[in-house]
Design an enzyme around this catalytic site. Structure first.
Site, PDB file in Angstrom:
ATOM      1  N   GLU A   1       0.879  -1.203  -0.016  1.00  0.00           N
ATOM      2  CA  GLU A   1      -0.028   0.040   0.185  1.00  0.00           C
ATOM      3  C   GLU A   1       0.958   1.226  -0.012  1.00  0.00           C
ATOM      4  OE1 GLU A   1      -3.375  -0.014   3.083  1.00  0.00           O
ATOM      5  OE2 GLU A   1      -1.734   1.099   3.992  1.00  0.00           O
TER       6      GLU A   1
ATOM      7  N   ASN B   1      -4.523   5.544  15.198  1.00  0.00           N
ATOM      8  CA  ASN B   1      -4.447   6.065  13.852  1.00  0.00           C
ATOM      9  C   ASN B   1      -5.740   5.675  12.939  1.00  0.00           C
ATOM     10  OD1 ASN B   1      -2.020   7.314  14.171  1.00  0.00           O
ATOM     11  ND2 ASN B   1      -0.983   5.456  13.521  1.00  0.00           N
TER      12      ASN B   1
HETATM   13  N1  COA Z   1      -0.380   0.640  24.235  1.00  0.00           N
HETATM   14  C1  COA Z   1       0.080   2.185  24.297  1.00  0.00           C
HETATM   15  N2  COA Z   1       0.847   2.757  23.612  1.00  0.00           N
HETATM   16  C2  COA Z   1       1.551   1.892  22.847  1.00  0.00           C
HETATM   17  C3  COA Z   1       1.508   0.632  22.818  1.00  0.00           C
HETATM   18  C4  COA Z   1       0.514  -0.139  23.649  1.00  0.00           C
HETATM   19  N3  COA Z   1       0.243  -1.485  23.729  1.00  0.00           N
HETATM   20  N4  COA Z   1       2.455  -0.023  21.695  1.00  0.00           N
HETATM   21  C5  COA Z   1       2.936   1.025  21.342  1.00  0.00           C
HETATM   22  N5  COA Z   1       2.468   2.244  21.957  1.00  0.00           N
HETATM   23  C6  COA Z   1       2.715   3.526  21.271  1.00  0.00           C
HETATM   24  C7  COA Z   1       4.332   3.801  21.368  1.00  0.00           C
HETATM   25  O1  COA Z   1       4.872   4.009  22.626  1.00  0.00           O
HETATM   26  C8  COA Z   1       4.252   4.879  20.473  1.00  0.00           C
HETATM   27  O2  COA Z   1       4.079   6.033  21.277  1.00  0.00           O
HETATM   28  P1  COA Z   1       4.720   7.517  20.865  1.00  0.00           P
HETATM   29  O3  COA Z   1       4.323   7.776  19.780  1.00  0.00           O
HETATM   30  O4  COA Z   1       4.211   8.435  22.030  1.00  0.00           O
HETATM   31  O5  COA Z   1       6.159   7.306  21.021  1.00  0.00           O
HETATM   32  C9  COA Z   1       3.098   4.840  19.530  1.00  0.00           C
HETATM   33  O6  COA Z   1       2.421   3.641  20.066  1.00  0.00           O
HETATM   34  C10 COA Z   1       3.495   4.251  18.139  1.00  0.00           C
HETATM   35  O7  COA Z   1       4.241   2.830  18.227  1.00  0.00           O
HETATM   36  P2  COA Z   1       5.716   2.442  17.493  1.00  0.00           P
HETATM   37  O8  COA Z   1       6.322   1.437  18.421  1.00  0.00           O
HETATM   38  O9  COA Z   1       6.638   3.743  17.291  1.00  0.00           O
HETATM   39  O10 COA Z   1       5.154   1.733  16.207  1.00  0.00           O
HETATM   40  P3  COA Z   1       4.897   2.463  15.028  1.00  0.00           P
HETATM   41  O11 COA Z   1       5.357   3.948  14.594  1.00  0.00           O
HETATM   42  O12 COA Z   1       5.253   1.306  13.860  1.00  0.00           O
HETATM   43  O13 COA Z   1       3.343   2.388  14.894  1.00  0.00           O
HETATM   44  C11 COA Z   1       0.998   1.615  15.028  1.00  0.00           C
HETATM   45  C12 COA Z   1       2.654   1.502  15.177  1.00  0.00           C
HETATM   46  C13 COA Z   1       0.407   0.209  15.492  1.00  0.00           C
HETATM   47  C14 COA Z   1       0.681   2.891  15.560  1.00  0.00           C
HETATM   48  C15 COA Z   1       1.076   1.789  13.401  1.00  0.00           C
HETATM   49  O14 COA Z   1       1.469   0.813  12.939  1.00  0.00           O
HETATM   50  C16 COA Z   1      -0.485   1.585  12.995  1.00  0.00           C
HETATM   51  O15 COA Z   1      -1.269   2.780  13.159  1.00  0.00           O
HETATM   52  N6  COA Z   1      -1.001   0.561  12.537  1.00  0.00           N
HETATM   53  C17 COA Z   1      -2.362   0.449  12.059  1.00  0.00           C
HETATM   54  C18 COA Z   1      -2.678   0.766  10.877  1.00  0.00           C
HETATM   55  C19 COA Z   1      -1.976  -0.253   9.670  1.00  0.00           C
HETATM   56  O16 COA Z   1      -1.314  -1.281  10.252  1.00  0.00           O
HETATM   57  N7  COA Z   1      -1.596   0.071   8.676  1.00  0.00           N
HETATM   58  C20 COA Z   1      -0.874  -0.896   7.708  1.00  0.00           C
HETATM   59  C21 COA Z   1      -1.380  -0.978   6.393  1.00  0.00           C
HETATM   60  S1  COA Z   1      -0.501   0.289   5.735  1.00  0.00           S
END
Ligand code: COA
Length: 498
Positions: free
Chosen positions: A288, A378
């Site tokens: 994507e 997100n």
């Molecule tokens: N509970 C609360 N917060 C959590 C957590 C949990 N279990 N696990 C991670 N976080 C927080 C991290 O501390 C970080 O916080 P910050 O921004 O304040 O530092 C934030 O979530 C992002 O986590 P990170 O480990 O940096 O991962 P990432 O940037 O790869 O993002 C998702 C992880 C899940 C938020 C992101 O991948 C997402 O939005 N996924 C859903 C959409 C998706 O999967 N799209 C894929 C198709 S393109």
């Protein structure tokens, strides 16, 4: 004027200022805008809309491909411009407004939005704004760095505003493959059997009479802010690469693995970057979002072809890639997100889907969206489109968050985006749990043994043992199942012993 960019001469008199174009958008309208993961978003018109809110009541329902850049979701949310927003966002200020109940956010599988519009289950846009490198002799729109939902949002809108971006060269023309599925019941199979196939047009085929305004834009896309790989993301990548090597050895995967889909964010980018040094050749992507790692793999000679819906790069990578675009162009295609994420195609191609979880539980249910079960992060994005239909549905995450106050492996997830039925492989920096063919109690064993952080292992082991004493196909101590989340909310740490 701009005749190379607006090749249908009869449209030249549609060029106007962003403020004039934005005046076509009225209070209460449903508005479509281009933009997917901060690439190819409309910019000049939304900035002009924000400006209008200082002196007139204005509130819209906004539909894009996915998240948009330039701080626009923040500005629009803070200006009170957004009554409703769909299908994805990734902005802290908009997130706050959503979680305060000020913006109604519809968190959708990204392949579904325009399909629902096509069948009139969802209101079609009154006006759609699309960023483009050019308008062709036929009045068709050539997008910039994303396709997202732009094609269908333009086709379904009453009026279209085109923002001609001078930031992208016209050599992007030919990158896009715009295939629009026919309406039901005349729908036929999507004729896509390989990631590198082209099945559509290079421009969005709209009736030029719908183009009501053209704005010349000097705005750039926001660069992506993915972090470089760290020790933990490297460990996740290493576990996954070891797993792939075993699968190849066992004859379950070909040497080129098969088409890869990789989600957004730092972890997913690091996992892909890890493939640069892995023993797999002739890789392909059916994904994507194409991030920096896609181009690292091209440069390393590992990747043959990448199909996506948007190209989102860091500032330095963006300058290099778009400054030397001919080097990559023949090995890239951007499709509408309903095609890049289409369940039919994902299943047919046998993709390996790698997405990121916020948390997962003992049995492999995954929460990708809701912090503490209630607060939107997100959105589900494309992860569900891929996970349900992938040959291998893989979720990765660090085993702890917030300096260990949160375990990403919990007794029961506080919100479910991907049920245990859709999840094959879970990976943290601690290790990899292969859940294929396992019953719930076996899944729990694999997850405890391989994925949970040592600080939380004994507590999860204890929970599981007591749950098993109560029995059941999927054992739980229901009154305790969410206690880790409640502890975190009340005490700032998931364990009472910490
Ligand atoms: N509970 C609360 N917060 C959590 C957590 C949990 N279990 N696990 C991670 N976080 C927080 C991290 O501390 C970080 O916080 P910050 O921004 O304040 O530092 C934030 O979530 C992002 O986590 P990170 O480990 O940096 O991962 P990432 O940037 O790869 O993002 C998702 C992880 C899940 C938020 C992101 O991948 C997402 O939005 N996924 C859903 C959409 C998706 O999967 N799209 C894929 C198709 S393109």
């Amino acid at each position: 004027m701009y005749s190379e960019r607006i090749r249908l001469a009869s449209l030249h008199d549609k060029v106007m200022s962003a403020a004039e174009a934005a005046s076509l958008i009225k209070d209460g309208m449903t508005v479509g805008m281009s933009g997917f993961a901060c690439a190819g978003d409309a910019k000049a018109v939304p900035f002009a809309l924000v400006e209008r809110t200082s002196h007139e009541p204005l509130s819209i329902s906004l539909i894009t491909g996915a998240s948009i850049g330039n701080g626009l979701d923040k500005l629009m949310a803070e200006a009170g411009l957004l009554a409703r927003r769909m299908p994805f966002q990734a902005d802290p200020a908009l997130r706050k407004a959503i979680n305060e109940g000020k913006v109604m956010f519809i968190d959708q599988h990204l392949s579904e939005t325009v399909e629902q519009m096509r069948s009139n289950q969802l209101k079609r846009p009154d006006v759609t704004v699309v960023e483009a490198v050019a308008i062709t002799e036929d009045g068709h729109i050539v997008p910039t760095a994303s396709v997202g939902n732009s094609a269908n949002l333009a086709l379904f809108a009453d009026q279209v505003i085109v923002e001609i971006s001078l930031r992208y060269g016209t050599n992007l023309e030919g990158l896009h493959d715009i295939y629009i599925p026919p309406e039901r019941p005349e729908r036929s199979p999507i004729p896509l059997v390989r990631p590198d196939q082209r099945i559509g047009a290079t421009a969005i085929p709209i009736d030029p009479a719908k183009i009501a305004a053209i704005v010349i834009s000097e705005y750039s896309d926001s660069p992506s802010n993915v972090l470089p790989p760290d020790g933990e993301t490297q460990a996740i990548a290493d576990h996954l690469i070891g797993f792939f090597a075993n699968e190849v050895e066992a004859g379950r995967l070909p040497r080129n693995l098969g088409p890869l889909q990789v989600g957004v964010g730092s972890i997913a980018n690091a996992v892909m970057a890890g493939l640069v040094d892995a023993p797999f050749e002739n890789l392909s992507m059916y994904s994507e979002v194409l991030q920096d790692s896609t181009f690292e793999l091209f440069d390393a000679g590992k990747l043959d072809f990448a199909s996506g819906s948007s190209i989102v790069l860091s500032a330095a990578r963006g300058t290099q890639v778009f400054g030397d675009f001919e080097r990559y162009k023949e090995r890239l295609v951007l499709r509408p997100q309903e095609i890049s994420n289409h369940p039919e195609v994902a299943r047919r191609l046998g993709i390996i889907g790698i997405n990121t979880a916020l948390e997962f539980d003992l049995y492999g249910n995954v929460n990708s969206t809701h912090v503490g079960g209630t607060r939107m992060m997100n959105g589900i994005g494309g992860s569900g489109d891929f996970a349900r239909n992938a040959q291998l549905a893989i979720f990765v995450t660090k085993s702890i968050a917030k300096d260990g106050a949160i375990s990403s492996v919990v007794p029961m997830v506080s919100h479910v985006d991907h049920t245990e039925h859709d999840v094959d492989i879970l990976v943290t920096e601690q290790g990899l749990a292969d859940l294929r063919g396992l019953a719930p109690r076996e899944r729990a064993r694999a997850i405890i043994d391989n994925c949970v952080h040592p600080e939380y292992r004994a507590a999860l082991e204890d929970y599981f043992a007591r749950a098993c004493e109560r029995g059941g196909q999927t054992p739980h101590v229901l009154e305790e199942a969410l206690s880790w989340h409640i502890n975190q909310e009340r005490r700032g740490h998931m364990l009472t012993t910490a």
